[in-house]
Every structure is written in C-alpha cells, then in structure tokens.
Design a protein around this motif. Structure first.
Motif, PDB file in Angstrom:
ATOM      1  N   HIS A 115      25.881   6.190 -38.862  1.00  0.00           N
ATOM      2  CA  HIS A 115      26.364   7.413 -39.498  1.00  0.00           C
ATOM      3  C   HIS A 115      27.626   7.932 -38.830  1.00  0.00           C
ATOM      4  O   HIS A 115      28.443   8.591 -39.473  1.00  0.00           O
ATOM      5  CB  HIS A 115      25.256   8.472 -39.541  1.00  0.00           C
ATOM      6  CG  HIS A 115      24.336   8.232 -40.698  1.00  0.00           C
ATOM      7  ND1 HIS A 115      22.996   8.040 -40.562  1.00  0.00           N
ATOM      8  CD2 HIS A 115      24.613   8.106 -42.026  1.00  0.00           C
ATOM      9  CE1 HIS A 115      22.469   7.802 -41.764  1.00  0.00           C
ATOM     10  NE2 HIS A 115      23.424   7.833 -42.665  1.00  0.00           N
ATOM     11  N   SER A 144      17.220   8.857 -37.332  1.00  0.00           N
ATOM     12  CA  SER A 144      17.085   7.624 -36.556  1.00  0.00           C
ATOM     13  C   SER A 144      17.252   7.940 -35.076  1.00  0.00           C
ATOM     14  O   SER A 144      18.022   8.809 -34.700  1.00  0.00           O
ATOM     15  CB  SER A 144      18.148   6.617 -37.000  1.00  0.00           C
ATOM     16  OG  SER A 144      18.166   5.525 -36.096  1.00  0.00           O
ATOM     17  N   CYS A 148      19.262  11.324 -35.057  1.00  0.00           N
ATOM     18  CA  CYS A 148      20.506  11.427 -35.835  1.00  0.00           C
ATOM     19  C   CYS A 148      20.467  12.670 -36.740  1.00  0.00           C
ATOM     20  O   CYS A 148      19.492  12.916 -37.434  1.00  0.00           O
ATOM     21  CB  CYS A 148      20.681  10.169 -36.678  1.00  0.00           C
ATOM     22  SG  CYS A 148      22.102  10.219 -37.788  1.00  0.00           S
ATOM     23  N   ALA A 159      19.435   5.286 -42.079  1.00  0.00           N
ATOM     24  CA  ALA A 159      20.215   4.548 -41.084  1.00  0.00           C
ATOM     25  C   ALA A 159      20.407   3.095 -41.482  1.00  0.00           C
ATOM     26  O   ALA A 159      21.326   2.438 -41.022  1.00  0.00           O
ATOM     27  CB  ALA A 159      19.541   4.620 -39.720  1.00  0.00           C
ATOM     28  N   CYS A 211      23.536   8.530 -35.330  1.00  0.00           N
ATOM     29  CA  CYS A 211      23.319   7.118 -35.043  1.00  0.00           C
ATOM     30  C   CYS A 211      24.658   6.408 -35.267  1.00  0.00           C
ATOM     31  O   CYS A 211      25.545   6.948 -35.932  1.00  0.00           O
ATOM     32  CB  CYS A 211      22.207   6.537 -35.919  1.00  0.00           C
ATOM     33  SG  CYS A 211      22.606   6.385 -37.664  1.00  0.00           S
ATOM     34  N   TYR A 259      22.615  13.339 -39.235  1.00  0.00           N
ATOM     35  CA  TYR A 259      23.313  13.191 -40.515  1.00  0.00           C
ATOM     36  C   TYR A 259      22.425  13.635 -41.675  1.00  0.00           C
ATOM     37  O   TYR A 259      21.256  13.275 -41.744  1.00  0.00           O
ATOM     38  CB  TYR A 259      23.741  11.737 -40.745  1.00  0.00           C
ATOM     39  CG  TYR A 259      24.405  11.559 -42.095  1.00  0.00           C
ATOM     40  CD1 TYR A 259      25.773  11.758 -42.245  1.00  0.00           C
ATOM     41  CD2 TYR A 259      23.650  11.231 -43.232  1.00  0.00           C
ATOM     42  CE1 TYR A 259      26.370  11.626 -43.492  1.00  0.00           C
ATOM     43  CE2 TYR A 259      24.247  11.108 -44.473  1.00  0.00           C
ATOM     44  CZ  TYR A 259      25.610  11.306 -44.597  1.00  0.00           C
ATOM     45  OH  TYR A 259      26.191  11.192 -45.827  1.00  0.00           O
ATOM     46  N   CYS A 278      18.779  11.756 -41.607  1.00  0.00           N
ATOM     47  CA  CYS A 278      18.517  10.382 -41.183  1.00  0.00           C
ATOM     48  C   CYS A 278      17.405  10.295 -40.134  1.00  0.00           C
ATOM     49  O   CYS A 278      16.472   9.535 -40.279  1.00  0.00           O
ATOM     50  CB  CYS A 278      19.806   9.764 -40.648  1.00  0.00           C
ATOM     51  SG  CYS A 278      19.571   8.224 -39.763  1.00  0.00           S
TER      52      CYS A 278
HETATM   53 ZN   LIG Z   1      21.829   8.221 -38.870  1.00  0.00          ZN
END
Ligand SMILES: [Zn+2]
Length: 310
Positions: free
Chosen positions: A294, A264, A251, A48, A291, A253, A262
């Motif tokens: 992303h 986050s 998140c 992130a 997030c 991603y 990720c």
């Molecule tokens: Zn992310």
C-alpha cells in the motif's frame, strides 16, 4: 424444473451439460481474476494481496482462492491452459501442483521455471489423475518428495505443528540452542522458539526514551533551535516505527469508496501521511503504518499529483 420427473438418461445428460457450463464459467472467472491481478485492483479495494481479496472480499475458502490464483497466473503465461480447463482435461489442483513446484524451485535455487517448461509439463499431465500428475511433475523438475508443514488448531486453541526441516537448519537450531543454553530452561524446541520470539517482539516494539537512546536530534535541540527544513528531509527514525507498531499494529490503508482497512501486519513501513514532496514533515502526527504494497500504491497514486504540482 422438477428433477423428479427426469429419467435416468435425462439426469445423466443434464449433469454433464451443467458441468460443461461450470467449466466455462470457471474459465471466465480465471480470466477475471487475471485482469484484477494484473491491474493490482485488490490494493485499491483495501487488501494487501490477491489471496486476501479472494478470501475476505469475494468469499472463497483459502484453498479455492489459492487454486484459482495459481490457475489465473498460469493462464497468463500459458494461454492454452484455457482450453484444457474448459474441456476438463486439466483440473485446478493439477495446475496448483505445477505452480507450487515452480515456487519451491525458485525458493531453493533462485531459478525461474520458464513459461515453455510449464507448457511442456502441462502437456504431460493433461488427462492424468492427481497422483500421476504428482509423479510426472516431480520427475520433470527432479524434485524430492517433501512432507508439507501442517498446522492444526486444537480444542484449547493451542496449535499442533508438524514440519520437515533440512539437515542444515536442524544443525543451525541446535547450535543456536547451545549458544543460548544459559538463557533457556531446557533443550526443548518450544523453549527455544518462545525465547527467540519474545526477543524479536521486544526488539521491534520496545520504545526507549530519547535520552537513553542517545538520539542525535534531541541533542541538537539543546544547542540550537529546530530548523524546519532539516525536519522535512529527515526520514522517520526506527523509534517512530516502534511507537506506531505499539499504537496501530497494522496497515492503515483504507479504500476511500468502501472504507475497508487493509490491516496487514506484513512488511510494515512508516509513511508520511502528507507526503514529503507536499511539504509533509517527519513528525509522529504525520506518520502512519502502511504495508509495503500500500505504500507503493500510495506512491503510484500520488506520482501523478506530484508532477502536476511542480
Ligand atoms: Zn496494506
């Protein structure tokens, strides 16, 4: 090389020459971090932000990563920092003092410290030690001495927190505690933090059923069949986001190359897996948490595709 065979003078020369090389290498590392930062490549690698990439992806400690980020970004604004790092006249922790001061000034006054100002203070702290640099920077920017927040995890995994807050914030907390006095079991600050934290989590994650919520779309369903076109343009409801936060929490991603996710939990947004421009609809099956960073990356990556498909 057998170091045992070197005499006193040779060892002295050797350590000095190695440290010189170390500083040159540090300069190379900072230039590389600067490039990665400018291209935001950490996002594509599934992180992130740059800090998380340097810690979890590259292997720096938190402090080392932050000092290198501070220096790489100052190097971008003040290129002459490069020579000072290589010569050893300026150390990373001095650079962090400048960058931290700039962040604090921005936080409290929304004024950006200019590159010229940073260059000027950098000259003033060149060849100074840490304490002298601290004093120079505080007087240059007219900053008060602020105690830092410390956070220590104790043996039983409880966290000991020591922080300094402004008079205004202390008064606001007292006012809020008084307003909540019917709900709090004591005027202990921990009771207040617990109450507020529980309320925020409940508010952001508890999913009411549709009838209770009085959701407009559920009423529509009773009177008329759902029209696909209206589903397509309708953005996700806060209810969808709460369901996703309960289910996925972070998140989603993933770097397509390494599969790194990720994870986050900051600035989470609800994203259409299949984008709306590609006729993705606003159903829970087509929804995922990303997030903000992303979500923006996905948008940028798809922006090209979008124009080709038109
Ligand atoms: Zn992310």
């Amino acid at each position: 090389m057998n170091l045992k065979l070197l005499n006193k003078m040779e060892l002295d020369q050797r350590i000095k020459s190695l440290v010189g090389k170390e500083r040159e290498l540090l300069h190379e590392i900072l230039l590389t971090i600067k490039e990665i930062d400018q291209r935001k490549l950490y996002l594509e690698f599934g992180f992130a932000n740059l800090f998380l990439y340097l810690v979890d992806g590259v292997g720096y400690s938190a402090g080392s990563a932050q000092r290198r980020i501070d220096a790489a970004r100052l190097l971008n604004e003040v290129p002459s920092l490069g020579e000072k790092i290589q010569s050893g006249e300026v150390k990373l922790h001095q650079v962090s003092l400048i960058q931290k001061a700039a962040r604090d000034i921005y936080k409290t006054t929304h004024k950006k410290v200019t590159a010229e100002e940073k260059k000027e203070i950098l000259e003033q702290i060149t060849s100074k030690n840490f304490q002298e640099s601290q004093k120079e920077i505080a007087s240059f920017f007219d900053l008060p001495v602020v105690e830092v927040t410390t956070q220590t995890v104790q043996a039983d995994e409880s966290v000991r927190l020591s922080l300094t807050i402004s008079k205004e914030l202390a008064e606001k907390i007292q006012q809020a505690q008084a307003l909540l006095s019917h709900a709090l079991s004591s005027n202990d600050i921990v009771d207040y933090i617990t109450y507020v934290t529980d309320r925020v989590i409940k508010q952001k994650t508890s999913v009411k059923n549709r009838a209770e919520e009085g959701d407009a779309s559920s009423t529509n369903n009773v009177y008329e069949p759902k029209i696909t076109a209206t589903v397509e343009v309708k953005p996700f409801s806060p209810r969808t986001k709460k369901i996703l936060i309960n289910k996925d929490q972070c998140c989603q991603y993933k770097d397509p190359m390494t599969g790194r996710q990720c994870r986050s939990r900051w600035f989470l947004q609800t994203d259409h897996k299949q984008s709306r421009w590609a006729h993705g609809i606003s159903t829970i099956e087509n929804a995922q948490l990303l997030c903000a960073q992303h979500n923006r990356l996905k948008y940028r990556q798809e922006a090209g595709l979008k124009y080709i498909s038109r």
